[in-house]
Design a protein around this motif. Structure first.
Motif, PDB file in Angstrom:
ATOM      1  N   ASN A 147       0.836  -1.213   0.000  1.00 11.68           N
ATOM      2  CA  ASN A 147       0.000   0.000   0.000  1.00 11.68           C
ATOM      3  C   ASN A 147       0.863   1.252   0.000  1.00 11.68           C
ATOM      4  O   ASN A 147       0.570   2.231  -0.687  1.00 11.68           O
ATOM      5  N   LYS A 160       1.977   1.597  -3.363  1.00  8.27           N
ATOM      6  CA  LYS A 160       0.894   1.836  -4.319  1.00  8.27           C
ATOM      7  C   LYS A 160       0.329   3.257  -4.193  1.00  8.27           C
ATOM      8  O   LYS A 160       0.102   3.945  -5.175  1.00  8.27           O
ATOM      9  N   TYR A 161       0.116   3.693  -2.932  1.00 12.24           N
ATOM     10  CA  TYR A 161      -0.528   4.998  -2.747  1.00 12.24           C
ATOM     11  C   TYR A 161       0.519   6.080  -2.557  1.00 12.24           C
ATOM     12  O   TYR A 161       0.418   6.916  -1.685  1.00 12.24           O
ATOM     13  N   ASP A 218       4.963   6.162   5.336  1.00 12.30           N
ATOM     14  CA  ASP A 218       5.273   6.525   3.947  1.00 12.30           C
ATOM     15  C   ASP A 218       5.070   8.014   3.744  1.00 12.30           C
ATOM     16  O   ASP A 218       4.587   8.710   4.643  1.00 12.30           O
ATOM     17  N   ARG A 260     -13.059   0.816  -0.149  1.00 13.00           N
ATOM     18  CA  ARG A 260     -11.934   1.456  -0.803  1.00 13.00           C
ATOM     19  C   ARG A 260     -12.199   2.948  -0.887  1.00 13.00           C
ATOM     20  O   ARG A 260     -13.347   3.382  -0.875  1.00 13.00           O
ATOM     21  N   HIS A 293     -10.725   4.646  -3.443  1.00 12.95           N
ATOM     22  CA  HIS A 293     -10.460   4.992  -4.851  1.00 12.95           C
ATOM     23  C   HIS A 293     -11.090   3.946  -5.750  1.00 12.95           C
ATOM     24  O   HIS A 293     -11.342   2.829  -5.317  1.00 12.95           O
ATOM     25  N   THR A 297      -8.663  -4.597  -4.209  1.00  8.84           N
ATOM     26  CA  THR A 297      -9.951  -5.186  -3.851  1.00  8.84           C
ATOM     27  C   THR A 297     -10.544  -4.561  -2.604  1.00  8.84           C
ATOM     28  O   THR A 297     -11.714  -4.761  -2.257  1.00  8.84           O
ATOM     29  N   LEU A 329      -6.211  -4.171   4.010  1.00 10.25           N
ATOM     30  CA  LEU A 329      -6.104  -3.672   5.396  1.00 10.25           C
ATOM     31  C   LEU A 329      -6.997  -4.478   6.359  1.00 10.25           C
ATOM     32  O   LEU A 329      -6.661  -4.653   7.528  1.00 10.25           O
TER      33      LEU A 329
END
Ligand code: ADP
Length: 616
Positions: free
Chosen positions: A518, A521-522, A548, A567, A569, A577, A581
């Motif tokens: 994550n 990814k984010y 992060d 989610r 987004h 999916t 988390l």
């Protein structure tokens, strides 16, 4: 409600045991108690009043006896003295052959009656006369300078007496001059008894001849006999034969008593009765306002007569107000105390029973609340059971469903891929687009089913736990992400060594993988991802933080992001999916820990995994 409490030391004391006896408690707290105490108080007050009243009455009686004695003695002794001056008169006659009017006058004058003998009206001499001597007697007195002199009352009688001297010879006494006292039965009785006995004798009640219409007083006379000198006087006959006359004194009762009593205290009223206590015989009644409630009777023996003196008074007069009101004061004070005690007790009992009612009410309320709570607890437990069961069934269903969906999905995915590859030439553009969309959907579905299966498996996997070195797992995850890391030029740093914990290595790796994935990814589009991992501990837990510098998460979504399939987004923006988390939280919680999130949108996020230290 039956309440039992552990026995205290004081409760074992015998007195405490009696006081604590239910019957005693009931009696003390009962509504009759105040009445009982009032009754007892009234009884004690009555007894105190009675005793005090009796003592006061006794004291008053003794005082009345004393005062009666004093007054009786004063009268008696005064009468004895009066008798003596009469005998003095006899002495005068016996000492001289004849006693002239002048000599008698001097004798009486010498006595100074007004000053020394108040109450006596005068002292006189009555001569005894046989009828044959009347004429000569009358002439001789007239010759003394009383031409009108005559014996009264007139009339022929066997025996006469005549008052010849009566000093002081004032206007009042002159009214008796020549009066024959023998003619009056009351006077005759005393004269004859005096004559016969040779002693002084007092008459019954008479109204003196000296009285006018004003201030009429009752009176009496006292006689002493004068016998012929040298005559034998042994027998009554001899004394009768030898009688010459009587020296006597008339008394006006009120004057006499004023003389005797003088200015003595006015605390006693008394009445003197001659011979018998009957109204007709009332000789003297002391003027007073006293309404007596105490009485005392004394008998005086005076020159052959008996006088009965009835004394009367009140405790108030005799003892003074302070002492006489004492019983009433005691009664009043006692009553006040009794009533005060009674009202205080009533008030206390009222308060006590009110308090009891409140306690009862509160106890009932508490019991009700307790019962309700117990019901709620039971209901809660039942609900937990139901929920637990439902949850279990649900996760079982999810597991079975996702497991069973895997195979058909794989086939859909394979066949659409085959369709795309093998029949590409035969499909027109629209058909090719549909087939590609179907394949992509099937592949996404596969990803979701895999995630779902992983999520559900956390419950159903019964693999035993073991020591897992998180440094090792971290290393592997970095290797797995090698390519993606390289692509985004990301920097991943481990700031501290990571702990070894108890758990399932696959899951712990999945946890790290999800979080690091994550973070990558984010990441923020304007900067290279910079990811750090660090561990710290307190007494009970390890805290592993993955930070992060990515896009961050608004505080509103801190809880939402941990829920499955939730989610922030769309898949176009960021693939995924929404289960990652949720899996992380489930893994942490399964190990007795949890996961928390802090973030600043636009700056970065920090996920902190707490794991219990017992695993170290
Ligand atoms: P996904 O498969 O969508 O990544 P996750 O459960 O892992 O599902 O994450 C849920 C949502 O949380 C994501 O859609 C994303 O919006 C947000 N998220 C997770 N990790 C981060 C992160 N490090 N930085 C910013 N947003 C994140």
């Amino acid at each position: 409600m039956a309440m039992t409490s552990p026995p205290l030391a004081a409760e074992n004391h015998p007195v405490s045991r009696i006081a604590a006896h239910p019957a005693v408690v009931r009696l003390l707290h009962g509504p009759v108690t105040a009445w009982l105490i009032l009754a007892a108080g009234l009884l004690i007050t009555f007894a105190a009043w009675h005793t005090s009243a009796r003592a006061t009455e006794q004291a008053a009686r003794e005082r009345l006896q004393l005062r009666s004695e004093e007054i009786a003695n004063a009268i008696e002794s005064r009468m004895v003295l009066y008798e003596q001056i009469l005998w003095g008169g006899i002495g005068l006659f016996n000492a001289n052959d004849t006693v002239s009017r002048r000599a008698f006058n001097q004798y009486v004058n010498t006595l100074n009656l007004d000053t020394h003998w108040p109450g006596v009206q005068g002292i006189g001499f009555a001569r005894a006369l046989s009828p044959d001597l009347i004429a000569a007697h009358t002439l001789s007195v007239r010759a003394e300078g009383f031409p009108d002199y005559t014996i009264s009352p007139p009339g022929e009688r066997e025996f006469y007496t005549a008052i010849v001297y009566l000093e002081p010879f004032d206007w009042r006494n002159q009214r008796a001059f020549g009066y024959d006292m023998w003619s009056n039965p009351v006077r005759r009785d005393a004269m004859s008894k005096s004559m016969e006995s040779g002693k002084a004798h007092t008459s019954g009640i008479i109204t003196l001849v000296q009285e006018t219409d004003e201030d009429v007083q009752r009176g009496f006379l006292t006689y002493v006999p004068l016998y012929r000198r040298g005559a034998p006087l042994e027998t009554v006959e001899q004394r009768r034969a030898a009688i010459q006359g009587w020296v006597y004194a008339p008394f006006r009762m009120n004057n006499l008593m004023a003389g005797i009593l003088g200015s003595s205290r006015d605390d006693v009223r008394f009445s003197i009765y001659d011979d018998a206590v009957i109204a007709d015989n009332l000789l003297y009644d002391k003027p007073t306002t006293i309404a007596p409630d105490l009485k005392e009777v004394r008998t005086l023996n005076l020159q052959g007569r008996q006088w009965h003196v009835v004394f009367g008074s009140t405790a108030n007069q005799l003892l003074g107000r302070a002492q006489s009101v004492q019983p009433n004061m005691i009664a009043a004070a006692g009553l006040i105390v009794d009533l005060l005690l009674f009202s205080i007790l009533r008030a206390l009992l009222g308060m006590h029973s009110k308090a009891e009612r409140i306690v009862e009410h509160r106890t009932a309320e508490l019991k009700e609340t307790q019962t309700k709570l117990q019901q709620k607890v039971v209901e809660g437990e039942q609900l937990v059971d139901v929920l637990f069961k439902a949850n279990e069934e649900l996760s079982q269903f999810a597991y079975i469903a996702s497991h069973d969906m895997k195979e058909p999905l794989r086939m859909v995915s394979n066949f659409t891929s085959l369709l795309e590859d093998e029949y590409a030439s035969e499909l027109d553009e629209t058909a090719a687009l549909y087939v590609r969309s179907a394949r992509e959907a099937a592949q996404r579905m596969q990803l979701m089913v895999n995630d779902m299966l992983e999520y559900a498996r956390i419950d159903h996997d019964s693999e035993s736990t073991q020591s897992v070195d998180l440094n090792e797992q971290f290393q592997r995850v970095c290797e797995d992400l090698q390519e993606a890391l390289g692509r985004s030029e990301a920097r991943v740093r481990r700031l501290t060594p990571l702990p070894t914990v108890l758990g399932n290595p696959v899951r712990l790796r999945s946890l790290l993988q999800n979080l690091l994935g994550n973070a990558l990814k984010y990441h923020h589009p304007g900067r290279k991802p910079d990811i750090t991992v660090a561990a710290r501990k307190d007494n009970e837990n390890w805290y592993i933080a993955i930070s992060d510098n990515g896009i961050g998460i608004d505080e509103r979504y801190y809880e939402r992001v941990f829920q499955p399939f939730k989610r922030l987004h769309s898949s176009d923006e960021y693939p995924g999916t929404g289960v990652g988390l949720a899996i992380c939280r489930k893994i942490a919680r399964e190990l007795g820990g949890d996961i928390a999130l802090e973030s600043t949108p636009g700056s970065g996020s920090r996920f902190t995994v707490r794991l219990p230290k017992h695993s170290a």
